[in-house]
Motif scaffolding. Structure first.
Motif, PDB file in Angstrom:
ATOM      1  N   THR A  45       3.437   6.999   8.415  1.00  0.00           N
ATOM      2  CA  THR A  45       2.312   7.602   9.135  1.00  0.00           C
ATOM      3  C   THR A  45       1.003   6.880   8.891  1.00  0.00           C
ATOM      4  O   THR A  45      -0.001   7.189   9.530  1.00  0.00           O
ATOM      5  CB  THR A  45       2.158   9.080   8.737  1.00  0.00           C
ATOM      6  N   GLY A  46       1.002   5.909   7.972  1.00  0.00           N
ATOM      7  CA  GLY A  46      -0.214   5.139   7.735  1.00  0.00           C
ATOM      8  C   GLY A  46       0.060   3.975   6.808  1.00  0.00           C
ATOM      9  O   GLY A  46       0.835   4.105   5.861  1.00  0.00           O
ATOM     10  N   ILE A  47      -0.565   2.837   7.099  1.00  0.00           N
ATOM     11  CA  ILE A  47      -0.484   1.677   6.206  1.00  0.00           C
ATOM     12  C   ILE A  47      -1.802   0.923   6.316  1.00  0.00           C
ATOM     13  O   ILE A  47      -2.259   0.623   7.421  1.00  0.00           O
ATOM     14  CB  ILE A  47       0.724   0.776   6.529  1.00  0.00           C
ATOM     15  N   THR A  48      -2.418   0.660   5.176  1.00  0.00           N
ATOM     16  CA  THR A  48      -3.729   0.011   5.142  1.00  0.00           C
ATOM     17  C   THR A  48      -3.767  -0.990   4.000  1.00  0.00           C
ATOM     18  O   THR A  48      -3.312  -0.687   2.890  1.00  0.00           O
ATOM     19  CB  THR A  48      -4.859   1.045   4.953  1.00  0.00           C
ATOM     20  N   LEU A  49      -4.337  -2.148   4.268  1.00  0.00           N
ATOM     21  CA  LEU A  49      -4.614  -3.129   3.226  1.00  0.00           C
ATOM     22  C   LEU A  49      -6.104  -3.074   2.926  1.00  0.00           C
ATOM     23  O   LEU A  49      -6.934  -3.157   3.840  1.00  0.00           O
ATOM     24  CB  LEU A  49      -4.216  -4.536   3.694  1.00  0.00           C
ATOM     25  N   GLY A  54       2.460  13.232   4.920  1.00  0.00           N
ATOM     26  CA  GLY A  54       3.151  12.084   4.348  1.00  0.00           C
ATOM     27  C   GLY A  54       2.849  11.909   2.871  1.00  0.00           C
ATOM     28  O   GLY A  54       1.826  12.379   2.364  1.00  0.00           O
ATOM     29  N   TYR A  55       3.753  11.247   2.182  1.00  0.00           N
ATOM     30  CA  TYR A  55       3.566  10.964   0.753  1.00  0.00           C
ATOM     31  C   TYR A  55       2.691   9.719   0.646  1.00  0.00           C
ATOM     32  O   TYR A  55       3.082   8.621   1.054  1.00  0.00           O
ATOM     33  CB  TYR A  55       4.916  10.727   0.077  1.00  0.00           C
ATOM     34  N   ARG A  56       1.487   9.891   0.075  1.00  0.00           N
ATOM     35  CA  ARG A  56       0.515   8.801   0.014  1.00  0.00           C
ATOM     36  C   ARG A  56       0.584   8.123  -1.350  1.00  0.00           C
ATOM     37  O   ARG A  56       0.468   8.774  -2.388  1.00  0.00           O
ATOM     38  CB  ARG A  56      -0.894   9.341   0.275  1.00  0.00           C
TER      39      ARG A  56
END
Length: 350
Positions: free
Chosen positions: A229-233, A302-304
């Motif tokens: 549900t999310g991915i960030t660098l 989601g598991y962050r």
């Protein structure tokens, strides 16, 4: 032997005739009920196991078709018309495909080979809706119909096994593959002539080839139970809020060496599911690092979690990927960034 009442026989006959006159009703019901099942699972996770069990019950009925027909004939003296079984098979295919498709559509990485697997399921779903294609083109081709049947069952099992048994993605993949092939054995046997000594070795060879082939392309099979549900660098993470800093898609080599890079991900999974995932750092197509995370399901958002990489090559200039993969090697998602040449040092005036 117990005989069915005339009223029940009459009702069954009318139902068969109705479906024959309006075959689109089967398609409409399969489409609507399949999507409704998905949205019920999404809105209330406690219904997930119930709906998953109903899906499995439908497949169990389909797999036991011959025994059930014989049992009904022996006990009630009523032979189910072949048309009923054909419609039931089509309905289960439709129900299954339109239940599983939203799961795969939500987790597919579209700029990857996974798009091919999901588009294949989309094609299967459309075939199940069009009677002339389903009955006149697919069903008469025995080998193709067996493959279609096995693929549909495989997709259903990939979705329902994690929901019911809370198995990891890798365990679910193995079990789904084994069950799909096991339940396809009677159909596979029908493809080979009886009475030849090589029939059993040939079936064993076919099964082995299917297992090995599927395992080799497992990266192309989307993990239906895990949704990125999310991915960030970023170069910063708010640990209290568990949120990433500013997203980075381009960074200089010297800045990268100074501060490193965080890979922040949010992965949604069914309640009770525990899974190992890996952040795999790839430079110009070559893996340079792999960092493992343990996640658990049940959170709507989601598991962050995140990993922090600092040990970059001396010259990290190039195109990079961060892939999120499971223990079994299935791709959950990915993101890309570019490392540029170091910033030029300022020149002091004389």
């Amino acid at each position: 032997m117990i005989s069915l009442s005339p009223a029940i026989r009459d009702y069954a006959s009318r139902l068969v005739e109705l479906v024959k006159r309006h075959p689109g009703l089967i398609a409409l019901f399969g489409f609507v009920s399949g999507l409704a099942s998905f949205f019920l699972v999404e809105r209330k996770e406690s219904l997930a196991q119930v709906i998953a069990l109903i899906m499995l019950a439908g497949w169990a009925w389909l797999l036991l078709e011959n025994w059930l027909r014989a049992g009904i004939l022996k006990r009630f003296g009523y032979e189910m018309p072949p048309a009923v079984m054909r419609f039931a098979t089509q309905l289960i295919h439709q129900e299954s495909l339109f239940f599983t498709l939203p799961f795969f559509l939500a987790v597919t990485t579209w700029d990857h080979g996974q798009a091919g697997f999901t588009l294949l399921l989309v094609g299967c779903a459309l075939v199940s809706l069009v009677d002339p294609i389903y009955y006149k083109w697919l069903a008469p081709r025995r080998s193709l119909f067996v493959a279609y049947h096995a693929l549909t069952l495989f997709a259903v099992l990939l979705v329902v096994i994690p929901l019911i048994f809370h198995l990891s993605t890798g365990q679910s993949l193995w079990l789904a593959l084994a069950l799909a092939l096991l339940f396809s054995l009677p159909s596979l046997g029908g493809l080979l002539p009886n009475g030849y000594w090589w029939r059993i070795p040939m079936m064993a060879l076919m099964l082995t080839a299917m297992v090995v082939g599927t395992w080799m392309i497992r990266e192309w099979i989307p993990p239906a139970a895990l949704r990125l549900t999310g991915i960030t660098l970023s170069q910063h993470v708010d640990r209290e809020q568990r949120e990433p800093g500013e997203s980075i898609v381009r960074i200089s080599a010297d800045r990268l060496h100074q501060e490193g890079m965080y890979a922040w991900t949010s992965v949604r999974a069914p309640r009770g599911l525990r899974e190992k995932i890996h952040h795999v750092w790839i430079m110009d197509g070559k893996e340079t690092d792999r960092i493992t995370l343990d996640i658990s399901g049940g959170r709507d958002e989601g598991y962050r979690a995140w990993t922090h990489k600092r040990n970059f090559p001396t010259n990290p200039t190039g195109r990079w990927q961060v892939r999120v993969i499971t223990d079994s090697g299935q791709l959950v998602g990915l993101t890309r960034f570019t490392v540029t040449e170091p910033s030029p040092e300022p020149v002091n005036p004389l």
